[in-house]
Design a protein around this motif. Structure first.
Motif, PDB file in Angstrom:
ATOM      1  N   GLU A 122       0.831  -1.203   0.000  1.00 10.94           N
ATOM      2  CA  GLU A 122       0.000   0.000   0.000  1.00 10.94           C
ATOM      3  C   GLU A 122       0.870   1.258   0.000  1.00 10.94           C
ATOM      4  OE1 GLU A 122      -4.148  -0.855   2.321  1.00 10.94           O
ATOM      5  OE2 GLU A 122      -2.312  -0.988   3.518  1.00 10.94           O
ATOM      6  N   LEU A 123       1.894   1.242   0.836  1.00  7.42           N
ATOM      7  CA  LEU A 123       2.764   2.412   0.932  1.00  7.42           C
ATOM      8  C   LEU A 123       3.540   2.640  -0.357  1.00  7.42           C
ATOM      9  CD1 LEU A 123       4.098   1.951   4.573  1.00  7.42           C
ATOM     10  CD2 LEU A 123       2.587   3.764   3.746  1.00  7.42           C
ATOM     11  N   ARG A 124       3.909   1.558  -1.036  1.00 10.82           N
ATOM     12  CA  ARG A 124       4.656   1.713  -2.285  1.00 10.82           C
ATOM     13  C   ARG A 124       3.773   2.300  -3.376  1.00 10.82           C
ATOM     14  NH1 ARG A 124       6.537  -3.028  -2.561  1.00 10.82           N
ATOM     15  NH2 ARG A 124       8.506  -2.543  -1.527  1.00 10.82           N
ATOM     16  N   SER A 125       2.534   1.885  -3.429  1.00 11.11           N
ATOM     17  CA  SER A 125       1.652   2.389  -4.489  1.00 11.11           C
ATOM     18  C   SER A 125       1.057   3.751  -4.149  1.00 11.11           C
ATOM     19  CB  SER A 125       0.522   1.384  -4.766  1.00 11.11           C
ATOM     20  OG  SER A 125      -0.242   1.144  -3.603  1.00 11.11           O
ATOM     21  N   ALA A 126       1.128   4.161  -2.883  1.00  9.62           N
ATOM     22  CA  ALA A 126       0.590   5.462  -2.483  1.00  9.62           C
ATOM     23  C   ALA A 126       1.406   6.597  -3.099  1.00  9.62           C
ATOM     24  CB  ALA A 126       0.603   5.590  -0.960  1.00  9.62           C
ATOM     25  N   PRO A 127       0.769   7.655  -3.599  1.00 12.73           N
ATOM     26  CA  PRO A 127       1.511   8.817  -4.103  1.00 12.73           C
ATOM     27  C   PRO A 127       2.304   9.464  -2.974  1.00 12.73           C
ATOM     28  CG  PRO A 127      -0.811   8.924  -4.733  1.00 12.73           C
ATOM     29  CD  PRO A 127      -0.685   7.836  -3.731  1.00 12.73           C
ATOM     30  N   LYS A 128       3.579   9.726  -3.236  1.00  9.21           N
ATOM     31  CA  LYS A 128       4.449  10.309  -2.224  1.00  9.21           C
ATOM     32  C   LYS A 128       5.220  11.483  -2.812  1.00  9.21           C
ATOM     33  CE  LYS A 128       6.110   6.164  -1.729  1.00  9.21           C
ATOM     34  NZ  LYS A 128       4.997   5.434  -2.376  1.00  9.21           N
ATOM     35  N   VAL A 129       5.645  12.404  -1.944  1.00  7.62           N
ATOM     36  CA  VAL A 129       6.345  13.619  -2.368  1.00  7.62           C
ATOM     37  C   VAL A 129       7.657  13.718  -1.605  1.00  7.62           C
ATOM     38  CG1 VAL A 129       6.244  16.149  -2.411  1.00  7.62           C
ATOM     39  CG2 VAL A 129       4.211  14.796  -2.980  1.00  7.62           C
ATOM     40  N   LEU A 130       8.746  13.957  -2.338  1.00  4.13           N
ATOM     41  CA  LEU A 130      10.097  13.949  -1.775  1.00  4.13           C
ATOM     42  C   LEU A 130      10.752  15.309  -1.990  1.00  4.13           C
ATOM     43  CD1 LEU A 130      12.615  12.474  -0.643  1.00  4.13           C
ATOM     44  CD2 LEU A 130      12.973  11.515  -2.929  1.00  4.13           C
ATOM     45  N   LEU A 131      11.151  15.952  -0.888  1.00 11.36           N
ATOM     46  CA  LEU A 131      11.747  17.293  -0.966  1.00 11.36           C
ATOM     47  C   LEU A 131      13.232  17.315  -0.634  1.00 11.36           C
ATOM     48  CD1 LEU A 131       8.972  19.419   0.809  1.00 11.36           C
ATOM     49  CD2 LEU A 131       9.237  18.964  -1.647  1.00 11.36           C
ATOM     50  N   ASP A 181       8.923   3.738  -7.014  1.00  9.69           N
ATOM     51  CA  ASP A 181       8.601   3.712  -5.586  1.00  9.69           C
ATOM     52  C   ASP A 181       7.346   4.524  -5.268  1.00  9.69           C
ATOM     53  OD1 ASP A 181       9.280   2.867  -2.902  1.00  9.69           O
ATOM     54  OD2 ASP A 181       9.967   4.915  -2.501  1.00  9.69           O
ATOM     55  N   GLY A 182       6.653   5.030  -6.292  1.00  6.02           N
ATOM     56  CA  GLY A 182       5.409   5.755  -6.060  1.00  6.02           C
ATOM     57  C   GLY A 182       5.566   7.238  -5.793  1.00  6.02           C
ATOM     58  N   VAL A 183       6.759   7.777  -6.001  1.00  3.96           N
ATOM     59  CA  VAL A 183       6.965   9.213  -5.805  1.00  3.96           C
ATOM     60  C   VAL A 183       6.412   9.963  -7.025  1.00  3.96           C
ATOM     61  CG1 VAL A 183       8.674  11.053  -5.488  1.00  3.96           C
ATOM     62  CG2 VAL A 183       8.999   8.828  -4.365  1.00  3.96           C
ATOM     63  N   VAL A 184       5.546  10.926  -6.784  1.00  9.09           N
ATOM     64  CA  VAL A 184       4.929  11.673  -7.894  1.00  9.09           C
ATOM     65  C   VAL A 184       5.570  13.042  -8.100  1.00  9.09           C
ATOM     66  CG1 VAL A 184       2.729  10.477  -7.697  1.00  9.09           C
ATOM     67  CG2 VAL A 184       3.094  12.598  -6.394  1.00  9.09           C
ATOM     68  N   TYR A 185       6.279  13.527  -7.081  1.00  9.04           N
ATOM     69  CA  TYR A 185       7.001  14.797  -7.209  1.00  9.04           C
ATOM     70  C   TYR A 185       8.265  14.707  -6.366  1.00  9.04           C
ATOM     71  CZ  TYR A 185       8.368  19.679  -6.952  1.00  9.04           C
ATOM     72  OH  TYR A 185       9.100  20.850  -7.035  1.00  9.04           O
TER      73      TYR A 185
END
Length: 359
Positions: free
Chosen positions: A11-20, A99-103
């Protein structure tokens, strides 16, 4: 009331995530380092990807800052040509998208990649080309921007700030300073921060990681940093009573009231001694107190981590569910150095619909 369900790794891998907060030279694939070293003649401590990956993890976990910093000699060492930089940037975008990162905003110090004759402009161009290739290869599932970092112990901070502004319409989101905090306070780089601000640019600042509150105070009140890289030591300005109530000092109150984002990197903080364990990491209290907390990887290779793993560790340690992951993700997207309409679109069209369906 039912206890919160901790999400699964899938679930966490497919969830959209944002990395700054992620360093380009801290996220290479071990196999790529081996191949690039063979091409350039760079000598490595291990010759096969598996052994090399183990060496990076062991050195980063050794508790020795000297050994930790040595790991970067080998990543930066193989990132000295345009093709190498382009490849590393392309693979970075591909790995994050998988890894599901969208930005993502990926930072690096251009000045570290000119040892074999590249100009600063050529370095930025090579990285931009790699990110474009990676985004295309991932089917456009991720947006990637550069953050240009000036090293605290070096001289050309204003030159790097000018570079960041020069390329802000070509994939560069903002300016950063990194390197040893002790002895190199943010105020040494006031000219660079002033320049970025006067040009209506964006700046973040490594502060409050190895050094305490003065580093955060200078970054915020003197340099006008939009975000704090790590900022974990803001906890030193919060007193928690025996009954659990928290009293914020003036600086902590200011950071919270102004919604200054904290780019927190839990696994990395354990390696550098900024926190003793995930369960004792200040991110738990700071999230409860509704600071603008974000979750980040810092150096994926050195910490053997990913955005999925960072969220997994936090969810398991604090009993957080997908609703908290969504809150952290929206925090990060709100804090991105991206035009408002693009941030809003990613939140409303990509992030919130997924969590609404799965939370």
């Amino acid at each position: 009331m039912e206890p919160t369900r901790v999400p699964t790794v899938d679930e966490l891998r497919s969830a959209p995530k944002v990395l700054l907060h992620d360093h380009l030279d801290g996220g290479l694939r071990p196999a790529t380092i081996v191949e690039l070293a063979a091409e350039s003649g760079h000598e490595l401590p291990a010759s096969d990807p598996e052994s090399l990956g183990a060496w990076f993890a062991e050195s980063a976990d050794s508790g020795s800052l000297v050994r930790y910093l040595e790991t970067f000699e080998h990543t930066v060492g193989v990132m000295q040509s345009a093709p190498a930089l382009t490849r590393v940037a392309r693979e970075c975008a591909e790995d994050l998208a998988a890894d599901g990162v969208v930005y993502a905003e990926i930072r690096y110090a251009p000045e570290l990649h000119v040892q074999q004759g590249l100009t600063l402009d050529e370095v930025v161009g090579a990285v931009a080309e790699g990110f474009a290739q990676g985004v295309e290869a991932s089917g456009g599932r991720i947006v990637v921007r550069q953050l240009l970092t000036a090293m605290r112990q070096a001289a050309p901070s204003l030159e790097i700030a000018e570079l960041a502004i020069r390329y802000r319409d070509h994939g560069v989101a903002g300016f950063d300073i990194a390197g040893p905090e002790a002895g190199y306070p943010p105020t040494r780089f006031l000219d660079a921060f002033d320049y970025v601000r006067q040009e209506n640019g964006h700046a973040t600042c490594h502060a409050g990681e190895a050094f305490g509150l003065p580093s955060i105070w200078e970054a915020v009140q003197w340099c006008g940093a939009d975000r704090l890289g790590h900022g974990v030591r803001i906890i030193d300005d919060i007193a928690v009573a025996e009954d659990g109530t928290a009293k914020l000092g003036l600086l902590a109150s200011y950071v919270r009231d102004k919604r200054i984002p904290l780019e927190m990197c839990p696994s990395s903080n354990l390696q550098t001694g900024a926190a003793p364990s995930i369960a004792e990491h200040p991110i738990g209290l700071l999230a409860d107190l509704r600071f603008r907390v974000t979750v980040n990887t810092d150096n994926r290779l050195m910490s053997s981590t990913s955005m999925t793993r960072e969220h997994q560790l936090l969810c398991e340690a604090f009993g957080w569910g997908l609703d908290k992951v969504e809150w952290l993700t929206v925090n990060a997207m709100k804090s991105a150095f991206l035009p408002y309409d693009e941030r809003y679109r990613l939140i409303m069209d990509t992030i919130k619909p997924w969590y609404r369906e799965h939370a």
